[in-house]
Design a protein around this motif. Structure first.
Motif, mmCIF file in Angstrom:
data_model
loop_
_atom_site.group_PDB
_atom_site.id
_atom_site.type_symbol
_atom_site.label_atom_id
_atom_site.label_comp_id
_atom_site.label_asym_id
_atom_site.label_seq_id
_atom_site.Cartn_x
_atom_site.Cartn_y
_atom_site.Cartn_z
ATOM 1 N N SER A 171 -5.908 25.176 -2.284
ATOM 2 C CA SER A 171 -6.644 26.015 -1.283
ATOM 3 C C SER A 171 -6.944 24.781 -0.110
ATOM 4 C CB SER A 171 -8.214 26.354 -1.601
ATOM 5 O OG SER A 171 -8.986 24.876 -1.799
ATOM 6 N N ALA A 172 -7.044 25.384 1.066
ATOM 7 C CA ALA A 172 -7.052 24.699 2.229
ATOM 8 C C ALA A 172 -8.161 23.631 2.166
ATOM 9 C CB ALA A 172 -7.263 25.487 3.541
ATOM 10 N N ARG A 173 -9.224 24.030 1.458
ATOM 11 C CA ARG A 173 -10.374 23.114 1.279
ATOM 12 C C ARG A 173 -9.857 21.847 0.386
ATOM 13 N NH1 ARG A 173 -16.219 25.283 -0.284
ATOM 14 N NH2 ARG A 173 -17.348 23.384 -0.177
ATOM 15 N N GLU A 174 -9.101 22.027 -0.762
ATOM 16 C CA GLU A 174 -8.578 21.085 -1.328
ATOM 17 C C GLU A 174 -7.828 20.336 -0.643
ATOM 18 O OE1 GLU A 174 -8.036 22.625 -6.197
ATOM 19 O OE2 GLU A 174 -7.417 23.917 -4.520
ATOM 20 N N VAL A 175 -6.767 20.789 0.095
ATOM 21 C CA VAL A 175 -6.002 19.978 0.616
ATOM 22 C C VAL A 175 -6.731 19.123 1.816
ATOM 23 C CG1 VAL A 175 -4.103 19.999 2.774
ATOM 24 C CG2 VAL A 175 -4.020 21.544 0.783
ATOM 25 N N GLU A 176 -7.771 19.465 2.260
ATOM 26 C CA GLU A 176 -8.869 18.826 3.162
ATOM 27 C C GLU A 176 -9.127 17.542 2.519
ATOM 28 O OE1 GLU A 176 -11.438 20.907 5.155
ATOM 29 O OE2 GLU A 176 -11.777 19.720 6.892
ATOM 30 N N ARG A 177 -9.584 17.890 1.288
ATOM 31 C CA ARG A 177 -10.352 16.834 0.534
ATOM 32 C C ARG A 177 -9.276 15.862 0.384
ATOM 33 N NH1 ARG A 177 -13.106 20.227 -3.295
ATOM 34 N NH2 ARG A 177 -11.308 19.891 -4.677
ATOM 35 N N GLU A 178 -8.088 16.176 -0.139
ATOM 36 C CA GLU A 178 -7.077 15.052 -0.471
ATOM 37 C C GLU A 178 -6.665 14.282 0.752
ATOM 38 O OE1 GLU A 178 -3.984 17.317 -2.608
ATOM 39 O OE2 GLU A 178 -5.284 17.749 -4.445
ATOM 40 N N SER A 179 -6.830 15.169 1.895
ATOM 41 C CA SER A 179 -6.391 14.322 2.953
ATOM 42 C C SER A 179 -7.342 13.062 3.404
ATOM 43 C CB SER A 179 -6.173 15.256 4.408
ATOM 44 O OG SER A 179 -5.305 15.951 4.071
ATOM 45 N N ARG A 180 -8.775 13.545 3.021
ATOM 46 C CA ARG A 180 -9.875 12.692 3.535
ATOM 47 C C ARG A 180 -9.615 11.425 2.483
ATOM 48 N NH1 ARG A 180 -13.326 17.029 4.104
ATOM 49 N NH2 ARG A 180 -14.211 16.686 2.178
ATOM 50 N N PHE A 181 -9.259 11.658 1.167
ATOM 51 C CA PHE A 181 -9.154 10.518 0.096
ATOM 52 C C PHE A 181 -7.893 9.822 0.507
ATOM 53 C CE2 PHE A 181 -6.724 9.388 -3.675
ATOM 54 C CZ PHE A 181 -7.553 8.594 -4.193
ATOM 55 N N ARG A 182 -6.850 10.214 1.120
ATOM 56 C CA ARG A 182 -5.642 9.367 1.524
ATOM 57 C C ARG A 182 -6.117 8.405 2.650
ATOM 58 N NH1 ARG A 182 -1.612 13.186 3.222
ATOM 59 N NH2 ARG A 182 -2.793 13.189 4.975
ATOM 60 N N ASP A 197 0.804 -1.081 -0.071
ATOM 61 C CA ASP A 197 0.093 -0.072 0.095
ATOM 62 C C ASP A 197 0.670 1.347 0.216
ATOM 63 O OD1 ASP A 197 -2.086 -1.484 0.040
ATOM 64 O OD2 ASP A 197 -2.247 -1.359 2.532
ATOM 65 N N LEU A 198 1.844 1.286 0.793
ATOM 66 C CA LEU A 198 2.735 2.545 0.966
ATOM 67 C C LEU A 198 3.419 2.677 -0.266
ATOM 68 C CD1 LEU A 198 4.329 1.797 4.472
ATOM 69 C CD2 LEU A 198 2.763 3.601 3.648
ATOM 70 N N GLU A 199 3.767 1.613 -1.049
ATOM 71 C CA GLU A 199 4.428 1.679 -2.538
ATOM 72 C C GLU A 199 3.672 2.469 -3.497
ATOM 73 O OE1 GLU A 199 6.100 -2.088 -3.364
ATOM 74 O OE2 GLU A 199 7.496 -1.860 -1.552
ATOM 75 N N ARG A 200 2.306 1.916 -3.377
ATOM 76 C CA ARG A 200 1.302 2.512 -4.166
ATOM 77 C C ARG A 200 0.854 4.062 -3.854
ATOM 78 N NH1 ARG A 200 -0.520 -2.809 -4.269
ATOM 79 N NH2 ARG A 200 -1.616 -2.706 -2.627
ATOM 80 N N SER A 201 0.948 4.385 -2.500
ATOM 81 C CA SER A 201 0.663 5.483 -1.997
ATOM 82 C C SER A 201 1.844 6.540 -2.505
ATOM 83 C CB SER A 201 0.597 5.616 -0.583
ATOM 84 O OG SER A 201 -0.386 4.843 0.089
ATOM 85 N N ALA A 202 3.083 5.840 -2.527
ATOM 86 C CA ALA A 202 4.367 6.543 -3.136
ATOM 87 C C ALA A 202 4.323 7.207 -4.541
ATOM 88 C CB ALA A 202 5.437 6.135 -2.647
ATOM 89 N N GLN A 203 3.695 6.165 -5.230
ATOM 90 C CA GLN A 203 3.462 6.263 -6.644
ATOM 91 C C GLN A 203 2.468 7.365 -7.030
ATOM 92 O OE1 GLN A 203 2.701 2.366 -8.104
ATOM 93 N NE2 GLN A 203 4.691 1.629 -8.095
ATOM 94 N N PHE A 204 1.305 7.186 -6.243
ATOM 95 C CA PHE A 204 0.407 8.316 -6.160
ATOM 96 C C PHE A 204 1.047 9.767 -6.085
ATOM 97 C CE2 PHE A 204 -2.877 10.973 -4.195
ATOM 98 C CZ PHE A 204 -3.705 11.002 -4.937
#
Ligand SMILES: [Zn+2]
Length: 208
Positions: free
Chosen positions: A68-79, A14-21
């Motif tokens: 934006s902070a909102r986009e960053v928050e959305r990406e954190s939720r996705f992660r 998973d971590l490797e895939r996360s790194a690729q992402f």
């Protein structure tokens, strides 16, 4: 707590895939930033909302918004969803370190300097790396992957400095770069306020 070798193996995949992402995201960001820097009108039409701190590299106050902070928050939720779906449970405590829990993990604007293009997070809270706690077993498990990642950078990094060069790595974390840099003939020293990570690096023989 860790859940045994099978899940650790699954997790390393998973971590490797996360790194690729993350790499593909960085590439996208890079291209987007390059486009904006090449179109000077963007520099002034996409201003940062509240940034009151000058660029740490060139001192300019002007910058533009990359995320934006909102986009960053959305990406954190996705992660977080990505990690939870693959682990089968949401990691918590020490297991979540550098997986879903990060020192600079909260929503904050990502801004770029209008003059030199330096990208940074803009956030008010102060980081406290000294007290960042890490699970020793997890660091041991992940360490070979850090080594592999730095080893792959050899062709690029080695062109910067001659053999026997003295190198200071600011923010040496678990010390994987220090170990790899030694194999390149450099004399690396690490500097890091993280108690657990620095102790780990020293146990590996690193100078931190
Ligand atoms: Zn700048």
């Amino acid at each position: 707590m860790l859940r045994g070798p099978d899940q650790l193996m699954q997790r390393s995949g998973d971590l490797e895939r996360s790194a690729q992402f993350a790499l593909s995201f960085a590439d996208t960001l890079d291209k987007s930033l390059g486009q904006r820097l090449n179109q000077s009108s963007y520099l002034w039409t996409l201003p940062c909302s509240n940034v009151r701190v000058s660029c740490p590299l060139c001192g300019t106050m002007s910058c533009f918004l990359v995320r934006s902070a909102r986009e960053v928050e959305r990406e954190s939720r996705f992660r977080a969803r990505f990690v939870e779906a693959r682990l089968g449970y949401p990691p918590s405590g020490l297991e979540a370190m550098d997986l879903t829990q990060f020192m600079h993990g909260g929503p904050a604007e990502i801004v770029a300097c209008a003059l030199c293009g330096t990208v940074r997070r803009y956030e008010e809270q102060t980081a406290q790396y000294e007290s960042d706690r890490y699970d020793n077993a997890l660091m041991r498990h992940l360490y070979p992957r850090y080594l592999d990642a730095f080893a792959l950078k050899r062709a690029h990094f080695q062109t910067f400095l001659p053999a026997s060069a003295e190198v200071l790595e600011v923010g040496s974390h678990v010390g994987a770069f220090l170990e790899i840099a030694e194999t390149w003939g450099w004399k690396p020293v690490g500097l890091d306020v993280g108690r657990d990570t620095s102790a780990f690096a020293r146990r590996r023989g690193g100078s931190v």
